[in-house]
Structures are given as C-alpha cells and as structure tokens.
Design a protein around this motif. Sequence first.
Motif, PDB file in Angstrom:
ATOM      1  N   THR A  82       0.706  -1.326  -0.102  1.00  0.00           N
ATOM      2  CA  THR A  82      -0.020   0.085  -0.046  1.00  0.00           C
ATOM      3  C   THR A  82       0.982   1.210   0.040  1.00  0.00           C
ATOM      4  OG1 THR A  82      -0.126   0.063   2.394  1.00  0.00           O
ATOM      5  CG2 THR A  82      -1.879  -1.216   1.287  1.00  0.00           C
ATOM      6  N   SER A  85      -1.473   8.353   1.123  1.00  0.00           N
ATOM      7  CA  SER A  85      -1.151   9.807   0.417  1.00  0.00           C
ATOM      8  C   SER A  85      -0.745  10.601   1.545  1.00  0.00           C
ATOM      9  CB  SER A  85      -2.574  10.141  -0.026  1.00  0.00           C
ATOM     10  OG  SER A  85      -2.380  11.639  -0.322  1.00  0.00           O
ATOM     11  N   GLU A  90      -5.205   8.597   2.828  1.00  0.00           N
ATOM     12  CA  GLU A  90      -5.776   7.859   2.524  1.00  0.00           C
ATOM     13  C   GLU A  90      -4.892   6.566   1.863  1.00  0.00           C
ATOM     14  OE1 GLU A  90      -8.295  11.435   1.764  1.00  0.00           O
ATOM     15  OE2 GLU A  90      -6.166  10.873   1.004  1.00  0.00           O
ATOM     16  N   TYR A  92      -3.903   3.354  -0.606  1.00  0.00           N
ATOM     17  CA  TYR A  92      -4.196   2.590  -1.728  1.00  0.00           C
ATOM     18  C   TYR A  92      -3.533   1.619  -1.732  1.00  0.00           C
ATOM     19  CZ  TYR A  92      -6.236   7.270  -2.615  1.00  0.00           C
ATOM     20  OH  TYR A  92      -7.014   8.524  -2.609  1.00  0.00           O
ATOM     21  N   GLY A  97      -5.157  -0.574  -7.132  1.00  0.00           N
ATOM     22  CA  GLY A  97      -5.460   0.960  -6.949  1.00  0.00           C
ATOM     23  C   GLY A  97      -6.396   1.360  -6.163  1.00  0.00           C
ATOM     24  N   CYS A  99      -9.041   2.442  -3.042  1.00  0.00           N
ATOM     25  CA  CYS A  99      -8.811   3.224  -1.661  1.00  0.00           C
ATOM     26  C   CYS A  99      -9.200   2.287  -0.689  1.00  0.00           C
ATOM     27  CB  CYS A  99      -9.787   4.491  -1.979  1.00  0.00           C
ATOM     28  SG  CYS A  99      -9.683   5.503  -0.428  1.00  0.00           S
ATOM     29  N   ALA A 106     -10.469   5.412  -6.698  1.00  0.00           N
ATOM     30  CA  ALA A 106      -9.221   4.699  -6.983  1.00  0.00           C
ATOM     31  C   ALA A 106      -7.867   5.551  -7.387  1.00  0.00           C
ATOM     32  CB  ALA A 106      -9.586   3.671  -7.950  1.00  0.00           C
ATOM     33  N   LEU A 107      -6.793   5.060  -7.180  1.00  0.00           N
ATOM     34  CA  LEU A 107      -5.455   5.575  -7.481  1.00  0.00           C
ATOM     35  C   LEU A 107      -5.376   4.453  -8.738  1.00  0.00           C
ATOM     36  CD1 LEU A 107      -2.937   7.113  -7.263  1.00  0.00           C
ATOM     37  CD2 LEU A 107      -2.074   5.192  -6.057  1.00  0.00           C
TER      38      LEU A 107
END
Length: 126
Positions: A82, A85, A90, A92, A97, A99, A106-107
């Motif tokens: 993971t 951020s 958050e 991810y 991707g 969250c 999603a990332l």
Amino acid sequence: MTITIPDLAPRTSTTEELTWHDVCALEDLEVQWGEAARVAGRQVALFRVDAATVLAADQRDPHTGACVMARGILGSRGPAVTVASPLHKEVYDLGTGLCLNGDGPALPVHPVHVVEGRVLVGLAAA
C-alpha cells in the motif's frame, strides 16, 4: 525509448493496449522509497518495494488532485502493498489501486516489468 513487450501483468482494463516505456535503471530507485517520473507526458510515481520489485501508479492524488503520491508512505495490509497519500493519509492498494479507507476514488496503477536492470512501465495509449 519506447519498446513493445508482451503484457504479463494484471491491469484494471483488459481492453486497453499498452505501450511500454523504459523509464530508468532499477538501481536509480531506492528500496522502500517513491520517485516521480514523467512518462510519455504523464506523471507517474514509482515505488521500489524490494530488491527486484517496482510498482507504479499515477503521481496525482485522486482525492486532492495534487501530484504528490511518490512522497506517500509505503506499507501493507495483509498481502497488499500500500501507499498512504502524504496529504490526507488515504491508503491505496498498489496492486489494484483501490482506496482502502472507505469508498474513495481509486488510484490508477500501471504494470511494471524489470528487464535486464531497466524499469519498464506500461501505459495505455492516450
């Protein structure tokens, strides 16, 4: 340099054709650290997880829009690698991707191959 190699890595969309981009040498990336790179005009965050594994995601934080993800904190939840951020924390999953803090956006993540010491990132054509 752009090269074409078979796609062996999972990705979120099976209908997109990927172009593989030679981004850097594996030795240019520090283990357990993120680095930002411009790849085909797009900002990408690269994360060297261990001696041979590199994961890639968009540099743009999907929650805030700021290009900061390479400065996120690497971690894990179960088997998932993971990134948190650096702005609002958050978390991810770098494999999917998703969250992991509720229902956030999603990332976007990108497949990576390490070939002969070079890091190749697969991006869909714009």
